[in-house]
Scaffold this motif. Structure first.
Motif, PDB file in Angstrom:
ATOM      1  N   PHE A  67       0.845  -1.200   0.000  1.00 45.28           N
ATOM      2  CA  PHE A  67       0.000   0.000   0.000  1.00 45.28           C
ATOM      3  C   PHE A  67       0.878   1.248   0.000  1.00 45.28           C
ATOM      4  N   THR A  68       0.377   2.296  -0.645  1.00 48.73           N
ATOM      5  CA  THR A  68       1.055   3.581  -0.658  1.00 48.73           C
ATOM      6  C   THR A  68       0.057   4.694  -0.393  1.00 48.73           C
ATOM      7  N   ILE A  69       0.373   5.524   0.594  1.00 47.62           N
ATOM      8  CA  ILE A  69      -0.475   6.683   0.891  1.00 47.62           C
ATOM      9  C   ILE A  69       0.172   7.918   0.271  1.00 47.62           C
ATOM     10  N   SER A  70      -0.670   8.802  -0.257  1.00 48.73           N
ATOM     11  CA  SER A  70      -0.174  10.050  -0.827  1.00 48.73           C
ATOM     12  C   SER A  70      -1.245  11.113  -0.656  1.00 48.73           C
ATOM     13  N   ARG A  71      -0.854  12.353  -0.872  1.00 53.07           N
ATOM     14  CA  ARG A  71      -1.818  13.441  -0.737  1.00 53.07           C
ATOM     15  C   ARG A  71      -1.567  14.488  -1.805  1.00 53.07           C
ATOM     16  N   ASP A  72      -2.645  15.173  -2.187  1.00 55.15           N
ATOM     17  CA  ASP A  72      -2.591  16.290  -3.123  1.00 55.15           C
ATOM     18  C   ASP A  72      -3.289  17.451  -2.436  1.00 55.15           C
ATOM     19  N   ASN A  73      -2.507  18.326  -1.843  1.00 54.20           N
ATOM     20  CA  ASN A  73      -3.100  19.440  -1.082  1.00 54.20           C
ATOM     21  C   ASN A  73      -3.865  20.409  -1.988  1.00 54.20           C
ATOM     22  N   ALA A  74      -3.486  20.501  -3.233  1.00 56.71           N
ATOM     23  CA  ALA A  74      -4.202  21.379  -4.158  1.00 56.71           C
ATOM     24  C   ALA A  74      -5.623  20.880  -4.398  1.00 56.71           C
ATOM     25  N   LYS A  75      -5.815  19.564  -4.258  1.00 53.69           N
ATOM     26  CA  LYS A  75      -7.146  18.972  -4.461  1.00 53.69           C
ATOM     27  C   LYS A  75      -7.801  18.575  -3.142  1.00 53.69           C
ATOM     28  N   THR A  77      -7.140  16.207  -1.174  1.00 57.86           N
ATOM     29  CA  THR A  77      -7.433  14.790  -1.308  1.00 57.86           C
ATOM     30  C   THR A  77      -6.239  13.943  -0.855  1.00 57.86           C
ATOM     31  N   VAL A  78      -6.561  12.857  -0.170  1.00 58.21           N
ATOM     32  CA  VAL A  78      -5.565  11.869   0.196  1.00 58.21           C
ATOM     33  C   VAL A  78      -5.947  10.559  -0.483  1.00 58.21           C
ATOM     34  N   TYR A  79      -4.921   9.811  -0.895  1.00 60.78           N
ATOM     35  CA  TYR A  79      -5.130   8.578  -1.635  1.00 60.78           C
ATOM     36  C   TYR A  79      -4.509   7.395  -0.900  1.00 60.78           C
ATOM     37  N   LEU A  80      -5.052   6.220  -1.162  1.00 60.59           N
ATOM     38  CA  LEU A  80      -4.432   4.989  -0.706  1.00 60.59           C
ATOM     39  C   LEU A  80      -4.407   4.032  -1.892  1.00 60.59           C
ATOM     40  N   GLN A  81      -3.218   3.839  -2.433  1.00 61.38           N
ATOM     41  CA  GLN A  81      -3.039   2.870  -3.513  1.00 61.38           C
ATOM     42  C   GLN A  81      -2.788   1.512  -2.890  1.00 61.38           C
ATOM     43  N   MET A  82      -3.629   0.558  -3.216  1.00 59.90           N
ATOM     44  CA  MET A  82      -3.550  -0.769  -2.622  1.00 59.90           C
ATOM     45  C   MET A  82      -3.271  -1.784  -3.724  1.00 59.90           C
ATOM     46  N   ASN A  83      -2.136  -2.447  -3.624  1.00 58.24           N
ATOM     47  CA  ASN A  83      -1.745  -3.470  -4.595  1.00 58.24           C
ATOM     48  C   ASN A  83      -1.637  -4.832  -3.917  1.00 58.24           C
ATOM     49  N   SER A  84      -1.622  -5.865  -4.727  1.00 62.10           N
ATOM     50  CA  SER A  84      -1.478  -7.235  -4.205  1.00 62.10           C
ATOM     51  C   SER A  84      -2.465  -7.500  -3.068  1.00 62.10           C
ATOM     52  N   LEU A  85      -3.699  -7.164  -3.309  1.00 62.43           N
ATOM     53  CA  LEU A  85      -4.710  -7.276  -2.250  1.00 62.43           C
ATOM     54  C   LEU A  85      -4.950  -8.728  -1.858  1.00 62.43           C
ATOM     55  N   LYS A  86      -5.202  -8.892  -0.566  1.00 59.47           N
ATOM     56  CA  LYS A  86      -5.437 -10.206   0.022  1.00 59.47           C
ATOM     57  C   LYS A  86      -6.829 -10.239   0.647  1.00 59.47           C
ATOM     58  N   PRO A  87      -7.407 -11.420   0.809  1.00 62.17           N
ATOM     59  CA  PRO A  87      -8.724 -11.491   1.467  1.00 62.17           C
ATOM     60  C   PRO A  87      -8.731 -10.839   2.842  1.00 62.17           C
ATOM     61  N   GLU A  88      -7.619 -10.895   3.540  1.00 61.39           N
ATOM     62  CA  GLU A  88      -7.561 -10.288   4.875  1.00 61.39           C
ATOM     63  C   GLU A  88      -7.531  -8.757   4.845  1.00 61.39           C
ATOM     64  N   ASP A  89      -7.462  -8.178   3.662  1.00 64.12           N
ATOM     65  CA  ASP A  89      -7.584  -6.723   3.535  1.00 64.12           C
ATOM     66  C   ASP A  89      -9.047  -6.290   3.489  1.00 64.12           C
ATOM     67  N   THR A  90      -9.952  -7.236   3.441  1.00 59.41           N
ATOM     68  CA  THR A  90     -11.374  -6.918   3.422  1.00 59.41           C
ATOM     69  C   THR A  90     -11.781  -6.184   4.692  1.00 59.41           C
TER      70      THR A  90
END
Length: 116
Positions: A67-75, A77-90
């Motif tokens: 997972f990667t968290i990032s933010r765009d203060n101009a918008k 908005t904060v983002y969470l990019q989630m890769n390689s998701l697992k059932p336990e991420d539910t």
């Protein structure tokens, strides 16, 4: 009125990716530390990732490298990019904005389901 509105949650297969977004209003967004938390059924809410106003980041051990968290203060908005998701991420994923221990706000949550 402070609002944090999450979006992007959905059903995804194991190994897939999702990007969550949280748009804030009613706050001076750039001053706030932003975090993503999650709560699975029958479990306590836990911190997934956080990013400070100075762009320092922290991650739960269970999501490091995926997972990667990032933010765009101009918008505002904060983002969470989630890769390689697992059932336990539910879980329901919540956005948090924190200025101090006593000044923080929550979004309404967005459901992420990882299942085949």
């Amino acid at each position: 009125q402070v609002q944090l509105v999450e979006s992007g949650g959905m059903l995804v297969q194991p190994g897939g990716s999702l990007r969550l977004s949280c748009a804030g209003s009613g706050i001076i967004f750039r001053l706030y530390a932003m975090g993503w938390y999650r709560q699975a059924p029958g479990k306590q809410r836990e911190l997934v990732a956080a990013i400070t106003s100075g762009l320092s980041t922290t991650y739960a051990d269970s999501v490091k490298g995926r997972f990667t968290i990032s933010r765009d203060n101009a918008k505002n908005t904060v983002y969470l990019q989630m890769n390689s998701l697992k059932p336990e991420d539910t879980a329901v994923y919540y956005c948090n904005a924190a200025l101090s221990d006593r000044v923080n706000y929550w979004g309404q949550g967005t459901q992420v389901t990882v299942s085949s």
